[in-house]
Enzyme design. Sequence first.
Site, PDB file in Angstrom:
ATOM      1  CD  GLU A  21      -2.910  -0.968   2.384  1.00 35.63           C
ATOM      2  OE1 GLU A  21      -4.128  -0.759   2.208  1.00 35.63           O
ATOM      3  OE2 GLU A  21      -2.397  -1.128   3.515  1.00 35.63           O
ATOM      4  CE1 TYR A  53     -20.131  23.872  -5.308  1.00 36.27           C
ATOM      5  CE2 TYR A  53     -21.608  24.927  -3.751  1.00 36.27           C
ATOM      6  CZ  TYR A  53     -21.269  24.612  -5.051  1.00 36.27           C
ATOM      7  OH  TYR A  53     -22.054  25.029  -6.084  1.00 36.27           O
ATOM      8  CE  LYS A  98      -6.788   1.400   2.000  1.00 40.36           C
ATOM      9  NZ  LYS A  98      -5.855   1.028   3.062  1.00 40.36           N
TER      10      LYS A  98
END
Length: 118
Positions: A21, A53, A98
């Site tokens: 990772e 935003y 994730k």
Amino acid sequence: MDIVYIRNLCIATIIGVYDWERQVRQIVSLDLEMGADISRAADTDDIQYALDYKAVADRLTAFIGDSEFLLLETMAEQVATIVRTEFSVPWLRLRIGKPGAIAEADDVGVLIERGARH
């Protein structure tokens, strides 16, 4: 309190504790709800009184994209601090996912709330 939100902001970053990772960029997805008073922006139709935003998304995309975290928990806390301090947001709810981290699940992650919701 009004809420300004961003849904499914996807950012490539280094995230995770395993050696592999640390070598590849993975996608994290964010849902962000931010407490705001939109009344002055609505009354004036003027962006200077709104919670921008786009500016929030750009800041978080740059921050997360340039960072390397081991844990989503650490990323979430740092993202919450940035949003609350740099954009004067009194309350937020943040989900960081994730996708693909667990083969049998669509998504895993953390959901946090910080600040006072009035």
